[in-house]
Motif scaffolding. Structure first.
Motif, PDB file in Angstrom:
ATOM      1  N   UNK A 381       0.867  -1.196   0.000  1.00 29.40           N
ATOM      2  CA  UNK A 381       0.000   0.000   0.000  1.00 29.40           C
ATOM      3  C   UNK A 381       0.894   1.233   0.000  1.00 29.40           C
ATOM      4  N   UNK A 382       0.943   1.909  -1.139  1.00 28.03           N
ATOM      5  CA  UNK A 382       1.897   3.007  -1.332  1.00 28.03           C
ATOM      6  C   UNK A 382       1.675   4.157  -0.361  1.00 28.03           C
ATOM      7  N   UNK A 383       0.412   4.455  -0.047  1.00 25.79           N
ATOM      8  CA  UNK A 383       0.135   5.614   0.816  1.00 25.79           C
ATOM      9  C   UNK A 383       0.683   5.420   2.227  1.00 25.79           C
ATOM     10  N   UNK A 384       0.694   4.160   2.717  1.00 18.96           N
ATOM     11  CA  UNK A 384       1.236   3.886   4.049  1.00 18.96           C
ATOM     12  C   UNK A 384       2.739   4.106   4.055  1.00 18.96           C
ATOM     13  N   UNK A 385       3.436   3.563   3.050  1.00 23.52           N
ATOM     14  CA  UNK A 385       4.886   3.742   2.974  1.00 23.52           C
ATOM     15  C   UNK A 385       5.248   5.221   2.818  1.00 23.52           C
ATOM     16  N   UNK A 386       4.482   5.942   1.999  1.00 22.54           N
ATOM     17  CA  UNK A 386       4.745   7.363   1.794  1.00 22.54           C
ATOM     18  C   UNK A 386       4.592   8.137   3.095  1.00 22.54           C
ATOM     19  N   UNK A 387       3.554   7.787   3.877  1.00 21.87           N
ATOM     20  CA  UNK A 387       3.317   8.481   5.150  1.00 21.87           C
ATOM     21  C   UNK A 387       4.466   8.200   6.122  1.00 21.87           C
ATOM     22  N   UNK A 388       4.941   6.960   6.162  1.00 18.30           N
ATOM     23  CA  UNK A 388       6.059   6.599   7.037  1.00 18.30           C
ATOM     24  C   UNK A 388       7.301   7.404   6.675  1.00 18.30           C
ATOM     25  N   UNK A 389       7.624   7.466   5.382  1.00 19.00           N
ATOM     26  CA  UNK A 389       8.818   8.201   4.934  1.00 19.00           C
ATOM     27  C   UNK A 389       8.697   9.692   5.240  1.00 19.00           C
ATOM     28  N   UNK A 390       7.495  10.245   5.062  1.00 22.06           N
ATOM     29  CA  UNK A 390       7.281  11.680   5.307  1.00 22.06           C
ATOM     30  C   UNK A 390       7.522  12.031   6.767  1.00 22.06           C
ATOM     31  N   UNK A 391       6.944  11.225   7.661  1.00 22.80           N
ATOM     32  CA  UNK A 391       7.090  11.523   9.101  1.00 22.80           C
ATOM     33  C   UNK A 391       8.533  11.345   9.547  1.00 22.80           C
ATOM     34  N   UNK A 392       9.184  10.298   9.076  1.00 24.53           N
ATOM     35  CA  UNK A 392      10.593  10.105   9.415  1.00 24.53           C
ATOM     36  C   UNK A 392      11.434  11.258   8.883  1.00 24.53           C
ATOM     37  N   UNK A 393      11.138  11.707   7.665  1.00 20.00           N
ATOM     38  CA  UNK A 393      11.892  12.817   7.081  1.00 20.00           C
ATOM     39  C   UNK A 393      11.724  14.104   7.854  1.00 20.00           C
ATOM     40  N   UNK A 394      10.547  14.321   8.436  1.00 21.84           N
ATOM     41  CA  UNK A 394      10.318  15.528   9.232  1.00 21.84           C
ATOM     42  C   UNK A 394      11.189  15.559  10.479  1.00 21.84           C
ATOM     43  N   UNK A 395      11.616  14.393  10.938  1.00 21.88           N
ATOM     44  CA  UNK A 395      12.494  14.306  12.110  1.00 21.88           C
ATOM     45  C   UNK A 395      13.937  14.012  11.708  1.00 21.88           C
ATOM     46  N   UNK A 396      14.227  14.223  10.430  1.00 21.16           N
ATOM     47  CA  UNK A 396      15.564  13.970   9.894  1.00 21.16           C
ATOM     48  C   UNK A 396      15.999  12.523  10.148  1.00 21.16           C
ATOM     49  N   UNK A 397      15.033  11.634  10.039  1.00 24.71           N
ATOM     50  CA  UNK A 397      15.286  10.203  10.142  1.00 24.71           C
ATOM     51  C   UNK A 397      14.880   9.550   8.822  1.00 24.71           C
ATOM     52  N   UNK A 398      15.161   8.269   8.688  1.00 27.06           N
ATOM     53  CA  UNK A 398      14.786   7.549   7.477  1.00 27.06           C
ATOM     54  C   UNK A 398      14.618   6.073   7.791  1.00 27.06           C
ATOM     55  N   UNK A 399      14.280   5.294   6.765  1.00 26.70           N
ATOM     56  CA  UNK A 399      14.134   3.851   6.940  1.00 26.70           C
ATOM     57  C   UNK A 399      15.466   3.168   7.229  1.00 26.70           C
TER      58      UNK A 399
END
Length: 434
Positions: A381-399
């Protein structure tokens, strides 16, 4: 009564043994006059209850007490105590005191010879008596004490867990706990009783066949109703669900939990973690660990439409549950990182010490949260992965951070090869995505 003075001088316990006084006293437990038996119980309680300060002051005291306990066990004291318990009436004060002192003897003996006493207590009938005692509806001090001793007998003791299951103990515990489905305990002591019963149930579920008994006894339905209530029992219900559904042995319970619409009761608790009660029960961090563990178990053990229903929960209300999951990830990542920064005596710290320190900081909850994140990232589900990446990016984190946590988990887990292959697959998928 004159023998009571000997409890103040454990150095002389050897004399009681050598002169066969212990043998004679144990024989009196089956005397026709229950008052005599109660008197012997009172004496044994005092003899086995040695002050820890006395042990510190004089060497060899513990050894003398162990010799006394060995002598009592050799004379079959436990089945005779159980036989005596069967004829005592808790409504009579003298008999009630006798019950209390009998339970105190078992507790005292467990302090010195835990494994031996707990095994014998299970095999020689005490556990069956304890189950009957906690089944009584009304609260009293001896019911509380019985629940404490039952919890001691079941903790990390597979033999007693099996015996409890074979004696319909799972149903008895569920029936006893059902009282708190719509009622809160009336006192702090009754809170302790309720928590002891929950602990007994959790310990029992460590024995795999008991999970099937829990399932057939509609334990999942009871825990779901407790989650829906606004009573104290809902916190401990999460702990029970965690024990019933964890690892590969929890598959049937996970599938059934989805079938009975348990997700509708679980995820509101996930969105707003229940505050820890000042009266007792699990802390906020423990509750978050239980919630993450249950969701992780559901993703691991459900298949087909049931698994789809679990994943679809993370799409609801503009992915609010994804936001909550990432909030937990960032919270525990921060706690673990702070523990690493604030560590002391770095040069002397072993790998085990480091691992234990990080566990105390919340590493296990972080690993559970990141396992859930990993499964959501590969669910398609692309929208779930996109949301995860967005929130992590806002905290200067990533997968990348999630993958590192999963790699550490893969190295540490003691589960079967099939599970390790699944974790490795998730790590590889995260690597490709990164």
């Amino acid at each position: 009564q004159k023998l009571h003075i000997i409890s103040t001088v454990p150095q002389y316990y050897q004399i009681l043994i050598e002169t066969n006084i212990i043998q004679t006293l144990v024989g009196l437990l089956s005397h026709d006059n229950s008052d005599i038996a109660i008197g012997v119980v009172d004496l044994f309680q005092q003899l086995t209850d040695v002050d820890s300060e006395e042990e510190d002051e004089e060497e060899g005291i513990e050894e003398k007490v162990v010799l006394l306990i060995d002598a009592l066990l050799d004379e079959q004291v436990i089945p005779l105590l159980v036989q005596n318990l069967e004829r005592l009436d808790d409504k009579v004060k003298e008999d009630s005191d006798g019950v209390h002192n009998t339970l105190a003897i078992i507790e005292n003996m467990c302090e010195y010879k835990h494994n031996v006493v707990t095994n014998k207590a299970g095999e020689q009938g005490l556990m069956l008596w304890l189950l009957k005692r906690v089944r009584v509806r009304q609260y009293d001090a001896n019911k509380l004490y019985s629940s404490e001793i039952l919890a001691i007998l079941l903790q990390e003791n597979e033999t007693n867990q099996r015996l409890l299951g074979e004696a319909d103990g799972i149903d008895i515990l569920l029936q006893s706990l059902a009282y708190y489905k719509r009622r809160d305990p009336h006192s702090q002591d009754e809170v302790e009783l309720m928590e002891n019963l929950f602990d007994c149930l959790c310990s029992s579920l460590m024995y795999t066949p008991n999970r099937d008994r829990f399932l057939k006894g509609e334990g999942l339905q009871l825990m779901r109703l407790m989650l829906q209530s606004k009573k104290m029992s809902r916190r401990s219900a999460l702990k029970v669900l965690n024990h019933a559904m964890c690892n590969a042995d929890g598959k049937d319970n996970c599938m059934k939990f989805v079938e009975i619409f348990g997700l509708g009761s679980l995820f509101p608790a996930f969105m707003k973690t229940l505050k820890a009660s000042r009266k007792g029960g699990s802390s906020e961090r423990e509750l978050e660990e239980h919630l993450c563990s249950i969701i992780a178990s559901l993703l691991r053990n459900t298949t087909g439409p049931s698994r789809d229903r679990v994943i679809s929960k993370f799409l609801e209300n503009d992915h609010e549950k994804v936001d909550r999951l990432l909030e937990i990830h960032l919270k525990y990542l921060d706690l673990v990182q702070k523990a690493d920064i604030n560590r002391h005596d770095e040069d002397d710290e072993t790998d085990i010490d480091r691992y234990l320190r990080r566990l105390d900081a919340g590493l296990y909850t972080l690993q559970l949260a990141d396992y859930i994140i990993s499964e959501l990232c590969v669910c398609g589900i692309a929208s779930i992965k996109s949301r995860i990446k967005t929130i992590l990016g806002q905290r200067e984190e990533s997968l990348v951070t999630v993958r590192r946590v999963m790699e550490e988990y893969w190295e540490q887990t003691q589960e079967d090869e099939e599970w390790k292959k699944r974790i490795q697959f998730l790590i590889n998928e995260l690597h490709v995505d990164i």
